[in-house]
Enzyme design. Structure first.
Site, PDB file in Angstrom:
ATOM      1  N   ASP A 453      44.053 -64.906  30.245  1.00 23.72           N
ATOM      2  CA  ASP A 453      45.326 -65.437  29.939  1.00 23.72           C
ATOM      3  C   ASP A 453      45.301 -66.857  29.587  1.00 23.72           C
ATOM      4  O   ASP A 453      44.357 -67.634  29.659  1.00 23.72           O
ATOM      5  CB  ASP A 453      46.482 -64.648  30.652  1.00 23.72           C
ATOM      6  CG  ASP A 453      47.828 -65.284  31.321  1.00 23.72           C
ATOM      7  OD1 ASP A 453      48.254 -65.305  30.011  1.00 23.72           O
ATOM      8  OD2 ASP A 453      48.050 -65.881  31.807  1.00 23.72           O
ATOM      9  N   PHE A 596      68.965 -74.969  21.173  1.00 23.54           N
ATOM     10  CA  PHE A 596      67.526 -73.967  20.524  1.00 23.54           C
ATOM     11  C   PHE A 596      67.232 -72.329  20.524  1.00 23.54           C
ATOM     12  O   PHE A 596      67.810 -71.868  21.722  1.00 23.54           O
ATOM     13  CB  PHE A 596      66.099 -74.655  21.501  1.00 23.54           C
ATOM     14  CG  PHE A 596      64.918 -73.816  21.582  1.00 23.54           C
ATOM     15  CD1 PHE A 596      64.226 -73.909  20.327  1.00 23.54           C
ATOM     16  CD2 PHE A 596      64.539 -72.766  22.239  1.00 23.54           C
ATOM     17  CE1 PHE A 596      62.274 -73.836  19.990  1.00 23.54           C
ATOM     18  CE2 PHE A 596      63.653 -71.691  22.050  1.00 23.54           C
ATOM     19  CZ  PHE A 596      62.519 -72.673  20.791  1.00 23.54           C
ATOM     20  N   LYS A 866      47.799 -56.510  26.429  1.00 23.09           N
ATOM     21  CA  LYS A 866      46.383 -56.833  26.723  1.00 23.09           C
ATOM     22  C   LYS A 866      45.417 -55.746  27.723  1.00 23.09           C
ATOM     23  O   LYS A 866      43.985 -55.571  26.915  1.00 23.09           O
ATOM     24  CB  LYS A 866      46.980 -57.859  28.024  1.00 23.09           C
ATOM     25  CG  LYS A 866      47.696 -58.728  27.723  1.00 23.09           C
ATOM     26  CD  LYS A 866      48.485 -59.456  28.973  1.00 23.09           C
ATOM     27  CE  LYS A 866      48.716 -60.845  28.231  1.00 23.09           C
ATOM     28  NZ  LYS A 866      49.100 -61.290  29.678  1.00 23.09           N
ATOM     29  N   ASP A 886      46.675 -64.646  35.879  1.00 19.99           N
ATOM     30  CA  ASP A 886      47.004 -65.688  36.954  1.00 19.99           C
ATOM     31  C   ASP A 886      48.208 -65.031  38.051  1.00 19.99           C
ATOM     32  O   ASP A 886      48.796 -64.826  38.346  1.00 19.99           O
ATOM     33  CB  ASP A 886      47.243 -66.992  37.103  1.00 19.99           C
ATOM     34  CG  ASP A 886      48.350 -66.927  36.209  1.00 19.99           C
ATOM     35  OD1 ASP A 886      47.858 -66.376  35.150  1.00 19.99           O
ATOM     36  OD2 ASP A 886      48.873 -68.249  36.089  1.00 19.99           O
TER      37      ASP A 886
END
Length: 1238
Positions: A453, A596, A866, A886
């Protein structure tokens, strides 16, 4: 036909969007077919969300508030075992342990006897109790079996106690739940679905909750999702307006009886669909109103929630993936070898049984061996049958019972060394490395692919303001003083600014001088922009210190930088923003926030200063800002050059600009803005169009450069592991620009890398498939493989689905469904088979292409993707994989890989709890693999080779003896020696080798990563090594038996007496065996220490001491039937020829092996031999970071550092609506206790 079929997958699709995360893991085809509209903007004040709507058909999970009896209804029960039923609603307790006091013994024994070797020895023990079969005492099997079972059971018990402790730590966390009309203290494990829970600031959310109310305006709740996704920046949730209004006081919460109907428990972290029914009305629920288990409450004094999913039903637990039993490659090899030995045992026993049958029918037909007669007149065939089972017992040590327990002991010791390694201890967080699994250590020495990661694993997720470019001048580089050599970094003194953040550091004093005393107005305007143009929330600590909470760590870094340089953001209201400008407090009227989003890649704010002037301040990615600049921008070229330098240094950049707006122009634009804000259809598109109109003709001020701080040692670690031929793939949920930027920062990418993106990858794969179909283009395929060695693939999650044909097809809903014919059904089956075949071909070619490349970066990928990438490499490359992460979004990847490593940092413990190994910093991975992994692999290989050798050298002595004792099953060694051989007489040296042997020290292991490669290739232990060990043991057994047997054939004492008795022969043979196998261990040992010296010579001394005691007359009186060798040792050791035989046998066994080893080291030295001889030649130099003037030239296509914004919309809507502004509440009596305390 292939092309035609491809279109069925692309039906109703569009080109993948690199900025989008692909569909959720558990989405159904129906959900893909009828997509929900985009989530409502937060400034709608939930009016549209509160409109009544029909409950979606998948919402069959019902939750009733404050009514536990509701869940006892029959329709909420499910079958658990036979006719027994239990509630489908999971409790909140987490259970990872396997045993309890009642089930430990039976379950553990059951699991142990599922091992073929243990079951085999249990059957063997039963056979030994049959007198007609056994010639060996049953104790020879019982003692080792009990020892094996006992040691394994103790190890399992210790592991399970650790699981109990961790479960208890989590389950016993304190919480507050409504019971009997008021909040009562309780524990997490006692929380149930439907309970009303209160959570206070900085506490973890105990279950998946529907947010009802909070201490913040409009019941906002700020959460940190570090345990879910590894990101420490804040996210906000907001309750329904109805619950915010009526569920603030304690008695109101106690009387709440709403019913929630929602989706079944699933693993979709980003999606929730449900409806609240209360007071005769219904309100829609979405993900913005749900707090997930594992989140931490931040910047919110307290909040209240209704438990929707508890325990194993919560989304974080659903994302944990399926736990599978992980076994190493050596485990699989061992099992295959044990089965081969078992077959060999049967063949040997069968051969000797045939020999006994022949001997009984021919040689002994005249009763020449009358002393063997047992009183039973069995036929030769039946005696052969009994002999077969007898020799299965005699030769049983071919299948080594102590092998598994010895392996477990060695692994346990190796795991302890990892736990005790001070080089992997992180003092900043008092965190040591931890081997959470003790059965995978040697696999650490065979890793070929690492999947990592990014956020929190490679990076610290801490943004630091490093440099800036303002009006053609670049600040941030230390300027050397003439005649003065710079030794240490001198940081700027911010003591002149009482509001400065003491943790902020900066090294360029020139910037301070320009701000305080300079004449360039652009410098002050630059930092004024940073203090005004943001969506940061401000709070004050009890000590009066300012505390900023940002939606993105980048924004927090920029506002903190402005604060330290004298432009301090102090507060905001719905229509104003107040800052301190170099000691002067100034309030600006906020006219509009142009927030944004991932398409705009910029943010603007329009303010009116105290003088009445209107300005637009804008910051954003250079790729979008430069298109909107005024043609006359004198600093455009110089800023471009600075941006190129910043990008080359892998810093995250933003361009800053402004625009003066006249009152008349603003009024015209403002009317369009308000019209777009209230538009019902296509509101986002309308707002974007209005934003575009005002964000034109901008004046450039400069650019900022933020460092996304890597963890210490990450580039060096990746560089060194690459030298060990380990390929590293980055799998992250971050945006493509961010991931690419980190790739350059950690040296996974270099300026020489050929970067290939998703669409090009798709083309390359199709080209490979076409070349494979054409036999004439094999050479071109090989050339492409060579050219791919410098290629790096950067693939987004959307493109990954496109490439691997993982996109889900939409169902066609027909109003009239006609029955399908058999031909149509067969056609569907053929099409599905063809689709599966095509999918497999594309997946295999993708893996082949990716593995040929230098590195891979997959970004914007889901947790399931993943795990899918890891699984594809396991499936098609048969390679040993390691995943490191993590956060909870890495758990599936960690569990899928052969080895899972968790980073135990500030991001929570979810990844650590699911991992096999854990530590605090990525750089420790280098030591874990190159030192501990490599040593463990080498030690285990030596142990196994030696173990098979010593067992065959011992067992086959009985085999040769059978040819000279009438196949009677008589053993060479006595029963006590047979019981103690593997336990005492040959175990200690090899266990020391398995625990402490080193071919080179840890420093050289780290500096010479090429030594790791033999482990990847499995060169040190394989079937060839296995057969060589068996051959070596067989030859040694021949020497150990025939030299003493030949010498004793016609041997006389000094007095002329014949001295060829069985007991002296047995003692001589057993002594020679013990000396040989222990000295052989010394020959394979490469790291001699006192401990190892003691293990070799101490074992031999222990053998003589025990044998002397067992041959004494005192013990013979106590156990006359067991100890039958009384006086043998004293008689034998008085004879010089016995000593001579022992020495001769040992020399003939060991000297040829010693000569062969010397010859191999001289003629064909191994890599280790070469490193020992000349270590400097094979050391990898430390990675040097060279300072380049500019590696990127203007006018060329450049890589741009990632724009420094979060990946989701900021807090602009909340600020615009005023709902984020703190207000005083009058509900203290309902929230506080009798004394006014919460």
């Amino acid at each position: 036909m292939d092309a035609d079929y491809d279109t069925t997958f692309e039906e109703d699709s569009h080109m993948p969007n690199d900025d989008e995360v692909p569909y959720s893991d558990d989405e159904t085809d129906d959900e893909l077919d009828i997509r929900e509209s985009p989530e409502p903007e937060q400034n709608r004040i939930n009016k549209q969300a509160e409109l009544s709507r029909e409950v979606p058909k998948e919402c069959n999970w019902q939750v009733k508030a404050n009514d536990r009896s509701f869940y006892d209804q029959p329709e909420f029960k499910k079958k658990s075992f036979l006719c027994l039923k239990k509630s489908k609603y999971s409790g909140n307790a987490i259970k990872t342990y396997k045993y309890n006091p009642l089930t430990f013994l039976p379950l553990n024994l059951f699991e142990q006897f599922k091992r073929a070797a243990n079951a085999y020895f249990l059957v063997l023990l039963i056979l030994q109790t049959i007198p007609q079969i056994s010639t060996v005492s049953w104790s020879t099997t019982l003692i080792p079996l009990l020892l094996v079972l006992g040691i394994t059971a103790i190890k399992d018990l210790v592991d399970d106690i650790a699981r109990h402790k961790m479960d208890n730590e989590i389950n016993n966390r304190p919480s507050e739940v409504i019971e009997d009309g008021s909040f009562q203290k309780t524990k997490w494990k006692d929380i149930h679905v439907g309970d009303i829970v209160r959570i206070k600031k900085d506490a973890f959310v105990p279950a998946d909750l529907l947010l009802l109310s909070s201490s913040e305006p409009n019941s906002l709740c700020y959460v940190e999702t570090a345990e879910l996704d590894g990101e420490s920046n804040l996210k906000f949730k907001m309750s329904l307006e109805i619950t915010d209004t009526f569920l603030q006081k304690e008695h109101e919460l106690a009387e709440f009886d709403g019913l929630v109907e929602c989706e079944e428990p699933n693993n979709r972290l980003d999606k929730f669909v449900g409806t609240l029914f209360w007071r005769g009305s219904s309100w829609g629920l979405d993900n913005d109103k749900v707090l997930l288990r594992g989140c931490k409450i931040r910047n919110t004094q307290y909040c209240h929630g209704l438990v929707i999913f508890a325990g194993l039903d919560s989304k974080i637990m659903r994302n944990s993936g399926k736990s599978t039993l992980k076994r190493t490659k050596i485990d699989h090899l061992m099992n295959g070898m044990v089965y081969m030995i078992f077959v060999l045992l049967i063949l040997c026993a069968a051969g000797l049984a045939i020999g006994q049958t022949f001997w009984e029918s021919d040689v002994n037909s005249r009763n020449t061996s009358w002393y063997l007669y047992d009183g039973n007149d069995y036929s030769p065939n039946y005696r052969g049958f009994l002999g077969f089972w007898g020799y299965i017992i005699v030769l049983n040590t071919m299948v080594p019972i102590s092998l598994y327990v010895s392996v477990e002991m060695i692994r346990l010791g190796q795991s302890s060394f990892i736990d005790w390694d001070l080089h992997m201890y992180y003092p900043n967080k008092d965190t040591a490395a931890k081997a959470r699994t003790t059965s995978l250590n040697e696999q650490l020495g065979q890793i070929e692919y690492i999947f990592t990661d990014k956020t929190g694993t490679l990076t610290q997720n801490i943004m630091t303001f490093k440099k800036c470019s303002i009006n053609k001048n670049t600040y941030g580089d230390e300027k050397p003083v003439a005649g003065k050599q710079m030794t240490t970094t001198e940081y700027v003194d911010f003591s002149w600014n009482p509001l400065a953040d003491p943790s902020f550091t900066y090294s360029d004093k020139n910037l301070i001088q320009q701000i305080r005393f300079g004449s360039d107005p652009c410098v002050r305007e630059f930092f004024k922009l940073l203090a005004l143009c943001h969506t940061v929330m401000v709070d004050k600590t009890e000590g009066g210190e300012l505390c900023y909470e940002a939606a993105s760590p980048d924004e927090g870094a920029l506002v903190t930088a402005a604060r330290n340089f004298g432009f301090v953001f102090l507060s905001r209201t719905q229509s104003t923003i107040t800052i301190n400008e170099l000691g002067k407090e100034v309030t600006y009227e906020r006219l509009a926030i142009l927030d944004f989003n991932s398409d705009r890649k910029r943010m603007s704010i329009i303010v009116r200063d105290p003088n009445g002037n209107i300005k637009l301040y804008c910051k954003g990615a250079d790729m979008v800002i430069y298109h909107r600049l005024h043609p006359n921008n004198p600093i455009k070229e110089e800023t471009q050059e600075a941006l190129d330098v910043f990008a080359n240094e892998t810093l995250r950049t933003l361009c800053l600009c402004y625009k003066d707006i006249s009152e008349a122009d603003f009024e015209i634009w403002n009317k369009k803005y308000h019209q777009a804000c209230v538009a019902i259809d296509n509101r986002d598109e309308a707002l974007d169009k209005v934003y575009e109109e005002i964000e034109t003709d901008l004046v450039l001020l400069g650019a900022t450069a933020i460092e996304d701080k890597l963890q210490d040692g990450v580039p060096q670690t990746i560089y060194t592991l690459a030298k060990a031929d380990i390929k590293i793939w980055v799998l992250t949920g971050d945006k493509k620009e961010t991931a690419e930027n980190i790739g350059f920062a950690c040296k996974l990418l270099t300026d020489d890398s050929v970067i290939t993106y998703g669409e090009e990858v798709n083309t390359l794969i199709q080209k490979r498939i076409d070349l494979q179909k054409s036999s004439i283009d094999r050479d071109e395929l090989n050339r492409n493989s060579e050219s791919n060695k410098k290629r790096t693939l950067i693939i987004t999650g959307s493109w990954l689905n496109e490439i691997l044909l993982e996109k889900k097809r939409k169902k066609r809903h027909l109003k009239l469904k006609l029955p399908r014919t058999n031909e149509q059904k067969q056609q569907d089956i053929r099409e599905k088979s063809k689709a599966d075949a095509l999918k497999e071909v594309r997946q295999k070619n993708f893996v082949d292409l990716a593995c040929e490349c230098k590195s891979i970066i997959c970004c914007r990928v889901t947790p399931k993707q993943k795990a899918m990438v890891v699984d594809l490499v396991k499936k098609y490359k048969k390679a040993v994989t390691l995943s490191i992460g993590d956060g909870a979004n890495d758990v599936s990847m960690i569990k899928t890989a052969h080895i899972g490593v968790g980073i135990s940092g500030q991001e929570g413990m979810q990844a650590v709890m699911s991992s096999d190994y854990s530590f605090a910093q990525f750089r420790y991975l280098q030591r874990l693999l190159l030192v501990h992994g490599r040593w463990s692999y080498i030690r285990m290989c030596k142990f196994l080779s030696y173990f098979f050798y010593k067992n065959f050298a011992y067992t086959l002595v009985h085999f040769w003896y059978a040819f000279f004792n009438g196949y009677s099953g008589q053993t060479v060694f006595d029963d006590v020696f047979i019981s103690l051989y593997n336990l005492l007489y040959s175990s200690l040296p090899i266990i020391v080798i398995g625990l402490k042997d080193q071919d080179v020290n840890d420093r050289l292991s780290m500096q010479c990563p090429s030594l790791y490669i033999p482990g990847q290739k499995g060169q040190l232990f394989n079937y060839t090594k296995f057969f060589l060990s068996i051959f070596h043991g067989t030859v040694s057994s021949l020497i150990i038996f025939f030299i003493p047997y030949g010498a004793f054939w016609q041997m006389a004492t000094e007095q002329g007496k014949v001295n060829s008795d069985y007991q002296t022969f047995a003692f001589t043979t057993s002594t020679a065996l013990v000396v040989i196998v222990n000295f052989q261990a010394g020959l394979i040992m490469t790291y001699w220490t006192f401990l190892f010296t003691f293990s070799v010579f101490g074992t031999i001394i222990i053998y003589f001491a025990i044998t002397y005691d067992l041959h004494s007359s005192g013990l013979h009186i106590l156990l006359p039937s067991v100890l039958t060798m009384t006086g043998t040792i004293t008689t034998a050791l008085r004879q010089p020829y016995v000593w001579l035989l022992i020495i001769l046998t040992t020399a003939i066994c060991l000297l040829p092996y010693l000569a062969l080893v010397f010859f191999m080291k001289t003629v064909w030295p191994s890599d280790v031999d070469k490193v020992r001889k000349n270590p400097e030649r094979y050391k990898v130099k430390e990675l040097q970071v060279e300072e380049k003037e500019s590696a990127i030239r203007r006018g060329t296509s450049v890589r741009r550092s990632a724009y420094a914004f979060s990946h989701q919309a900021g807090f602009g809507d909340l600020i615009s609506s005023g709902r984020s502004i703190r207000r005083k509440k009058t509900t203290a009596n309902g929230i506080n206790g009798p004394n006014g305390n919460p």
